[in-house]
Design an enzyme around this catalytic site. Structure first.
Site, short mmCIF file in Angstrom:
data_model
loop_
_atom_site.label_atom_id
_atom_site.label_comp_id
_atom_site.label_asym_id
_atom_site.label_seq_id
_atom_site.Cartn_x
_atom_site.Cartn_y
_atom_site.Cartn_z
N TYR A 24 0.90 -1.21 0.08
CA TYR A 24 -0.15 0.21 0.04
C TYR A 24 1.12 1.26 0.08
O TYR A 24 1.85 1.40 0.79
CB TYR A 24 -0.77 0.07 1.12
CG TYR A 24 -1.72 1.32 1.46
CD1 TYR A 24 -2.71 1.30 0.55
CD2 TYR A 24 -1.70 2.24 2.36
CE1 TYR A 24 -3.65 2.53 0.69
CE2 TYR A 24 -2.39 3.36 2.43
CZ TYR A 24 -3.46 3.51 1.71
OH TYR A 24 -4.34 4.54 1.63
N ASP A 57 9.25 2.62 -0.11
CA ASP A 57 8.28 3.43 0.60
C ASP A 57 8.31 3.13 2.16
O ASP A 57 7.99 1.98 2.56
CB ASP A 57 7.01 2.96 0.14
CG ASP A 57 5.62 3.67 0.95
OD1 ASP A 57 6.02 4.49 2.00
OD2 ASP A 57 4.49 3.51 0.33
N LYS A 114 3.96 8.83 9.19
CA LYS A 114 3.72 8.53 10.43
C LYS A 114 4.84 9.21 11.64
O LYS A 114 4.72 10.24 11.87
CB LYS A 114 3.91 6.99 10.27
CG LYS A 114 2.56 6.73 9.23
CD LYS A 114 2.18 5.18 9.23
CE LYS A 114 0.93 5.17 8.35
NZ LYS A 114 1.03 4.35 7.11
C1 LIG Z 1 0.36 4.79 5.66
C2 LIG Z 1 1.03 4.61 4.55
C3 LIG Z 1 1.02 5.36 3.45
C4 LIG Z 1 -0.19 6.39 3.28
O1 LIG Z 1 0.28 7.49 4.24
P1 LIG Z 1 -0.87 8.54 4.81
O2 LIG Z 1 -0.15 9.30 5.52
O3 LIG Z 1 -2.00 7.66 5.45
O4 LIG Z 1 -1.23 9.00 3.42
C5 LIG Z 1 1.83 4.85 2.43
N1 LIG Z 1 2.66 4.06 2.33
C6 LIG Z 1 2.66 3.25 3.73
C7 LIG Z 1 3.87 2.06 3.44
C8 LIG Z 1 2.05 3.42 4.48
O5 LIG Z 1 1.91 2.48 5.51
#
Ligand SMILES: *Cc1c(COP(=O)(O)O)cnc(C)c1O
Length: 430
Positions: A144, A239, A267
């Site tokens: 994701y 990511d 995060k």
């Molecule tokens: C949470 C997450 C996102 C998206 O971040 P948001 O701040 O919710 O837009 C993208 N990549 C990874 C791996 C994530 O865990």
């Protein structure tokens, strides 16, 4: 457990907010029941609107590596708020923040702050496309990367090399530019590259996945992926929105020993405020506006409150490198306890854990990619989730997510959680 107030609030919320929530997983759809509205959080605990207290293992879905509302972040925010909340002009804290990120994550030579993980991944892809002049990207099934159009794509069936949208509103054009490979399967990447020779701008991956539940990339796979991207002049994007500053001060790339070309963060980087960032090789980042032609902007990007909370968090990490050993010890203790609970039921459910991220998959076969993850019995997880919740333990309300341990979880919290597992795994069957 009294949930009257949460039920009232949820009914009211549904009148004005789609599904009653501002992000779908909060609605408990995959486990059923009514979401608890939270009124406060302190340390390892969250308290809901009815006054129920929970030991929290979602930590706002990742940011709260020190637990809720730690004193040093609160102090940084209070000091910052005295000076004003936003200027739309540069501030010194942005330099300190950028410099600290480049110190902690050596592959990042330059960094741009944004407001969410989604914004970070969307912008990183644009930078990769802008600097390579190519348009297609490869992502992995089950990873994701936020809700950008060109990420909401799953593998097409059969002979289709291009993906198909997973959401209405995503165009066929987007799907045609996003190719989907299998996680931990280098041949699937090689095939896509050879079928789309000189057309791939970027490969984006969660180097340790949290979003199909916790799955680590294997060493050979990730090394080969790095080499192929270098050979084919494809930008490799890690990511690390979830793993950054969680698995090590330098993220998953530090523990895997692989340097990507670009990294995305979110995060933890915001210390609980809305922050994202993307950064990496100077030659790519200098393509971003205003130093280069790849446009990207943000009214509230580098916001002083967000930067001060983030800087307090990352400074704490820099000054206290021992926290990763503490997190490892707490997490391995918890995982061992849950494993004992599984065994006491005569089962072989899988616990995947990397540092303070872990997932209990209700399947007896090893989980190392999307297809093995979805063999998990999500209905059983839903029952287990509610048994745990009733015992005061707040786990992610979905099977394919990670539990997060924070430095604030005490031995007593972990022991209580383990005891609840013994009862809940057994009860989930009945
Ligand atoms: C949470 C997450 C996102 C998206 O971040 P948001 O701040 O919710 O837009 C993208 N990549 C990874 C791996 C994530 O865990």
């Amino acid at each position: 457990m009294n949930t009257k107030k949460s039920e009232q609030l949820f009914d009211e919320a549904k009148k004005y907010i789609p599904g009653g929530v501002n992000s779908p997983v909060r609605a408990f759809k995959s486990v059923g029941g009514t979401p608890h509205f939270i009124s406060s959080g302190i340390g390892s605990k969250m308290i809901d609107a009815d006054g129920n207290e929970f030991i929290d293992y979602i930590g706002s879905w990742g940011p709260h590596i020190f637990g809720h509302n730690p004193e040093f972040i609160k102090n940084a925010l209070m000091a910052a708020i005295e000076n004003g909340t936003s200027f739309g002009a540069p501030t010194e804290i942005e330099i300190k923040m950028a410099k600290l990120i480049t110190e902690l994550v050596p592959s990042v030579e330059m960094v741009r702050m944004v407001n969410s993980g989604t914004e970070a991944t969307m912008s990183a892809i644009r930078a990769a496309r802008g600097c390579t002049g190519k348009e297609k990207i490869i992502k992995f099934e089950g990873c994701y990367h936020g809700h950008g159009d060109f990420f909401l794509i799953k593998a097409g069936s059969g002979a289709l090399t291009f993906g198909v949208p997973t959401s209405p509103g995503v165009t066929k054009g987007n799907a045609a530019d996003t190719l989907v490979a299998d996680f931990n399967n280098i041949d699937s990447v090689k095939n896509l590259i050879s079928q789309n020779k000189n057309e791939i701008a970027a490969v984006i991956i969660e180097p340790v996945v949290g979003n199909m539940g916790t799955v680590r990339s294997n060493d050979l796979f990730i090394r080969e992926l790095r080499n192929i991207c270098s050979d084919e002049k494809i930008v490799l994007i890690f990511d690390e929105v979830m793993t950054g500053f969680r698995l090590a001060k330098g993220g998953a790339q530090e523990i895997l020993g692989i340097q990507p070309d670009l990294s995305t963060f979110g995060k933890i980087i915001g210390g609980g405020l809305p922050v994202g960032a993307y950064g990496g090789k100077k030659e790519i980042m200098e393509m971003v506006s205003p130093s280069g032609p790849v446009y990207q902007a943000g009214t509230l990007s580098g916001n002083p409150l967000a930067m001060n909370a983030g800087y307090a968090s990352l400074s704490y990490i820099k000054e206290n490198p021992g926290i990763y050993k503490i997190l490892e010890d707490k997490s391995s203790y918890l995982a061992a306890g849950i494993n004992d609970a599984i065994k006491s039921c005569g089962k072989k459910f899988q616990i995947n854990r990397v540092g303070s991220m872990m997932t209990l998959f209700f399947t007896e076969e090893p989980v190392n990619d999307f297809n093995s993850a979805i063999k998990s019995d999500a209905k059983l997880y839903a029952k287990y989730f509610h048994e745990m919740l009733n015992r005061g333990i707040y786990l992610p309300p979905a099977q394919f997510e990670a539990f997060f341990v924070s430095t604030a979880h005490s031995k007593e919290d972990l022991d209580k959680t383990i005891a609840a597992n013994f009862e809940s795994i057994k009860k989930a069957y009945n």
